[in-house]
Design an enzyme around this catalytic site. Structure first.
Site, PDB file in Angstrom:
ATOM      1  N   ASP A 197      23.632   6.991   3.848  1.00 12.62           N
ATOM      2  CA  ASP A 197      23.402   5.554   2.888  1.00 12.62           C
ATOM      3  C   ASP A 197      24.052   4.534   3.639  1.00 12.62           C
ATOM      4  O   ASP A 197      24.271   3.633   2.930  1.00 12.62           O
ATOM      5  CB  ASP A 197      24.008   5.681   1.528  1.00 12.62           C
ATOM      6  CG  ASP A 197      23.677   7.011   0.793  1.00 12.62           C
ATOM      7  OD1 ASP A 197      22.401   7.220   0.696  1.00 12.62           O
ATOM      8  OD2 ASP A 197      24.342   7.779   0.420  1.00 12.62           O
TER       9      ASP A 197
ATOM     10  N   LYS B  88      19.910   3.011   6.870  1.00 14.44           N
ATOM     11  CA  LYS B  88      19.170   3.327   8.171  1.00 14.44           C
ATOM     12  C   LYS B  88      17.759   3.166   7.955  1.00 14.44           C
ATOM     13  O   LYS B  88      17.123   2.834   8.898  1.00 14.44           O
ATOM     14  CB  LYS B  88      19.211   4.947   8.269  1.00 14.44           C
ATOM     15  CG  LYS B  88      20.525   5.415   8.851  1.00 14.44           C
ATOM     16  CD  LYS B  88      20.776   6.927   9.190  1.00 14.44           C
ATOM     17  CE  LYS B  88      20.297   7.666   7.813  1.00 14.44           C
ATOM     18  NZ  LYS B  88      21.579   7.799   6.715  1.00 14.44           N
TER      19      LYS B  88
ATOM     20  N   GLY C  90      17.571   9.802   1.152  1.00 15.80           N
ATOM     21  CA  GLY C  90      16.838   8.670   0.376  1.00 15.80           C
ATOM     22  C   GLY C  90      17.017   7.331   1.358  1.00 15.80           C
ATOM     23  O   GLY C  90      18.168   6.826   1.295  1.00 15.80           O
ATOM     24  N   HIS C  91      15.950   6.748   1.788  1.00 16.97           N
ATOM     25  CA  HIS C  91      15.817   5.570   2.483  1.00 16.97           C
ATOM     26  C   HIS C  91      14.970   4.652   1.570  1.00 16.97           C
ATOM     27  O   HIS C  91      13.972   4.745   1.303  1.00 16.97           O
ATOM     28  CB  HIS C  91      15.054   6.031   3.597  1.00 16.97           C
ATOM     29  CG  HIS C  91      15.823   6.748   4.778  1.00 16.97           C
ATOM     30  ND1 HIS C  91      15.031   7.448   6.053  1.00 16.97           N
ATOM     31  CD2 HIS C  91      17.141   7.232   4.816  1.00 16.97           C
ATOM     32  CE1 HIS C  91      16.084   8.280   6.414  1.00 16.97           C
ATOM     33  NE2 HIS C  91      17.134   7.954   5.801  1.00 16.97           N
TER      34      HIS C  91
ATOM     35  N   GLN D 243      20.931  11.633   6.440  1.00 17.44           N
ATOM     36  CA  GLN D 243      22.443  11.719   5.974  1.00 17.44           C
ATOM     37  C   GLN D 243      23.104  10.891   7.146  1.00 17.44           C
ATOM     38  O   GLN D 243      22.881   9.919   7.462  1.00 17.44           O
ATOM     39  CB  GLN D 243      23.038  13.416   5.996  1.00 17.44           C
ATOM     40  CG  GLN D 243      22.220  14.046   4.888  1.00 17.44           C
ATOM     41  CD  GLN D 243      20.963  14.617   5.146  1.00 17.44           C
ATOM     42  OE1 GLN D 243      20.475  15.127   6.105  1.00 17.44           O
ATOM     43  NE2 GLN D 243      20.012  14.343   4.216  1.00 17.44           N
TER      44      GLN D 243
HETATM   45  P1  IMP Z   1      22.790  18.933   0.038  1.00 15.57           P
HETATM   46  O1  IMP Z   1      22.388  18.078   1.440  1.00 15.57           O
HETATM   47  O2  IMP Z   1      21.943  18.616  -0.865  1.00 15.57           O
HETATM   48  O3  IMP Z   1      23.084  20.321   0.181  1.00 15.57           O
HETATM   49  O4  IMP Z   1      24.254  17.918  -0.375  1.00 15.57           O
HETATM   50  C1  IMP Z   1      25.495  18.193   0.559  1.00 15.57           C
HETATM   51  C2  IMP Z   1      26.167  16.910   0.573  1.00 15.57           C
HETATM   52  O5  IMP Z   1      25.585  15.896   1.221  1.00 15.57           O
HETATM   53  C3  IMP Z   1      26.289  16.349  -0.957  1.00 15.57           C
HETATM   54  O6  IMP Z   1      27.649  15.550  -0.993  1.00 15.57           O
HETATM   55  C4  IMP Z   1      25.439  15.242  -1.100  1.00 15.57           C
HETATM   56  O7  IMP Z   1      25.509  14.151  -1.909  1.00 15.57           O
HETATM   57  C5  IMP Z   1      25.361  14.706   0.446  1.00 15.57           C
HETATM   58  N1  IMP Z   1      24.010  13.981   0.860  1.00 15.57           N
HETATM   59  C6  IMP Z   1      22.857  14.760   1.367  1.00 15.57           C
HETATM   60  N2  IMP Z   1      21.734  14.140   1.557  1.00 15.57           N
HETATM   61  C7  IMP Z   1      22.575  12.777   1.632  1.00 15.57           C
HETATM   62  C8  IMP Z   1      21.978  11.500   2.065  1.00 15.57           C
HETATM   63  O8  IMP Z   1      20.784  11.057   2.485  1.00 15.57           O
HETATM   64  N3  IMP Z   1      23.033  10.412   1.684  1.00 15.57           N
HETATM   65  C9  IMP Z   1      24.135  10.612   1.346  1.00 15.57           C
HETATM   66  N4  IMP Z   1      24.628  11.991   0.989  1.00 15.57           N
HETATM   67  C10 IMP Z   1      23.928  13.037   1.093  1.00 15.57           C
END
Ligand code: IMP
Length: 418
Positions: free
Chosen positions: A15, A18, A42-43, A226
Site C-alpha cells: 500500500d 505503487k 490492491g492498486h 505487497q
Molecule cells: P495474504 O497475502 O492474503 O496471505 O496475507 C498475508 C499478509 O499480507 C496479511 O497481513 C495481508 O494483510 C498482507 N497483504 C497481502 N497483500 C497485501 C497488499 O497488497 N497490501 C498490503 N498488505 C497485503
C-alpha cells in the site's frame, strides 16, 4: 526515462502507492509484468479524477497499446481475473488482446480459499490477518508439487482427474481437521474449466516474450505487489505473505535474468502503514496516528480494513535498500504530512527489556504550507526538502520521485531520474 528494464517495489508492508507510480512510468514502456503474489494486491489508480482498483491485472492496462504480462510466479484465481477484465471492459478499456498469462501460473482454486479462512479461524488471536483469498494455500500446493497450473486447463480429462485427487486431499483437511464444509468438483470446474475458451487466446510463454522485448530494445516495467517487509523470507515472519516480494523474485517469477534489470525503484510513503497483524515498531496509537489514517484515507483497497499508521521507519528501509539493491526511492503521500508541527523519523532500533526493537527517533520540523499537488521540488517548503534530504542521507539512495496527490499530474520528477 531512458532506463529499459525498470522495477517498482514496495518498501514496507504494501500500500505504498505503487499503482500510481507504475501507471506513471508506463508512459514509456512496451509491457508491464507482474511476477509474484495474486489478487491479494490492491492498486488504486486515479486518472483524470476517475478511480480504478486493480488486484491482479498490471496497472499498465490503462495505457492503450501497453501489454500486460502475468508471470509464472503469480497465483491466479481465474474467476477473479475474469471479473476484473469484465469491469475494465465495461469502462471501455480493451484488455484481452493485451494480456499474456504464463502457462505455468499456479491456480487458486475454491479449496484454497476455504482453507485460507479455516487456517485463520483456527489460529484465533495468533491469526496472520490474510486477505482470505487463498494465496497461502495456493503457494503451498505449488511447492508441494501437487498444484494445478494454467496449462492444466488444456487437457479436460486430466484436469478433472487431478482435481478429484486434490479434492480428496484438501477435503480431508477441511472436513476432518477443520470441521468445515467440503468443496465440490462442480465448484472447482466452474472456477477453472468454464473459462478455458475465454482464456486460451491470453495464454502463452512470458519468458520468451520478455526475451524478445529485450532483444528489440523495448522497455519493460516489473510491478511488485505487497511490500518488502511482507516477503516470505525477509519480512516479519510469520506475519508475511506467501511469496518473495523483493526484487530477487523477478527472475524466478517471470524468467528474466538478474543482470537484465536496469533500475529498481523502491516506493515508500512519507509515513508507514500496515494492514493485518504483525510487528510494526513505529506504529502510533495516538492522535497523530489517527490524523495520518484520516488524512491519508488509510483503508485497505482489497479488504477495506483500516490500516495501522506510524512514522517512517528508516531502520527497516535501510535493510530494504540493501536486499533489493534499490537504485532510488519514490516518496508518496508527502502531502499527508502537511500541517504537522514535527515529523518523526525512526533512524535506528534499540532493544527493549523483552528483546523487542524499540525505535530511536529523530524529530524534524514540519511545514504549514500545503504541498498537495506541487509538481516541482523547488516549490516544496524548505523543511519538506530537508525531510527528503535526511532520508536520502540515511538510506544512501536518492529520492527520484515525490508524489503529492493521487492524480498522475500531482508528481515531482527529480533531475536524478533521467
Ligand atoms: P495474504 O497475502 O492474503 O496471505 O496475507 C498475508 C499478509 O499480507 C496479511 O497481513 C495481508 O494483510 C498482507 N497483504 C497481502 N497483500 C497485501 C497488499 O497488497 N497490501 C498490503 N498488505 C497485503
Amino acid at each position: 526515462m531512458s532506463k529499459k528494464n525498470v522495477v517498482v517495489i514496495g518498501t514496507h508492508w504494501g500500500d505504498e502507492g505503487k499503482g500510481k507510480i507504475v501507471d506513471l512510468l508506463t508512459e514509456d514502456v512496451a509491457a508491464v509484468v507482474r511476477f509474484q503474489g495474486g489478487h491479494n494486491a490492491g492498486h488504486t489508480l486515479v486518472v483524470e479524477g476517475k478511480k480504478t482498483v486493480l488486484h491482479l491485472i498490471p496497472s499498465g492496462i490503462l495505457h492503450p497499446g501497453v501489454r500486460c504480462l502475468i508471470g509464472n510466479g503469480v497465483v491466479l484465481s481465474i474467476p477473479d481475473l475474469m471479473k476484473e477484465i469484465a469491469e475494465l471492459e465495461e469502462t471501455g478499456v480493451s484488455v484481452r488482446d493485451r494480456m499474456l498469462l504464463s502457462l505455468d501460473c499456479p491456480l487458486i482454486m475454491p479449496y484454497h480459499v476455504a482453507l485460507d479462512r479455516c487456517v485463520e479461524l483456527r489460529r484465533g488471536n495468533q491469526k496472520i490477518g490474510t486477505t482470505g483469498r487463498g494465496i497461502g494455500p495456493a503457494y503451498e500446493d505449488k511447492v508441494g508439487r501437487r498444484g494445478l497450473r494454467l496449462r492444466d486447463l488444456l487437457d479436460r480429462e486430466q484436469l478433472i482427474y487431478k482435481i478429484e485427487g486434490l479434492l480428496e486431499y484438501h477435503n480431508f483437511m477441511l472436513e476432518q481437521y477443520y470441521e468445515a464444509e467440503p468443496v465440490s468438483l462442480a465448484e472447482c470446474l466452474a472456477a477453472s474449466l468454464d473459462y478455458v475458451e475465454a482464456l486460451k487466446p491470453m495464454m502463452g510463454d512470458v519468458l520468451t516474450t520478455l526475451a524478445d522485448y529485450r532483444r528489440s530494445g523495448a522497455a519493460v516495467l516489473f510491478e511488485g505487489a505487497q511490500g518488502a517487509l511482507l516477503d516470505i523470507d525477509h519480512g516479519t515472519y510469520p506475519f508475511v505473505t506467501s511469496s518473495n516480494t523483493t526484487a530477487g523474485a523477478i527472475s524466478a517469477g517471470c524468467g528474466v535474468g538478474p543482470l537484465y534489470l536496469d533500475y529498481i525503484l523502491g516506493i515508500t510513503k512519507a509515513y508507514t502503514t500496515r494492514v493485518g497483524e504483525g510487528p510494526f515498531p513505529t506504529e502510533l496509537h495516538d492522535e497523530t496516528g489517527r490524523h495520518l489514517a484520516e488524512v491519508g484515507h488509510e483503508f485497505g483497497a482489497t479488504t477495506g480494513r483500516p490500516r495501522r499508521c506510524g512514522w517512517l521507519d528508516l531502520a527497516a528501509l535501510r535493510r530494504v535498500v540493501e536486499m533489493n539493491s534499490l537504485s532510488a526511492l519514490c516518496m508518496t503521500k508527502l502531502d499527508v504530512l502537511d500541517g504537522l508541527k514535527e515529523i518523526g523519523l525512526c533512524v535506528d532500533y534499540e532493544m527493549d527489556e523483552q528483546g523487542r526493537p524499540a525505535p530511536v527517533y529523530e524529530f524534524l520540523p514540519g511545514w504549514d504550507e500545503p504541498t498537495a499537488g506541487l509538481q516541482s521540488f523547488d516549490a516544496l517548503p524548505l523543511t519538506a526538502q530537508a525531510y527528503l534530504a535526511r532520508i536520502e542521507s540515511i538510506c544512501g539512495v536518492p529520492v527520484d520521485i515525490v508524489s503529492t496527490g493521487p492524480d498522475r499530474a500531482e508528481t515531482i520528477l527529480r533531475s536524478s531520474l533521467d
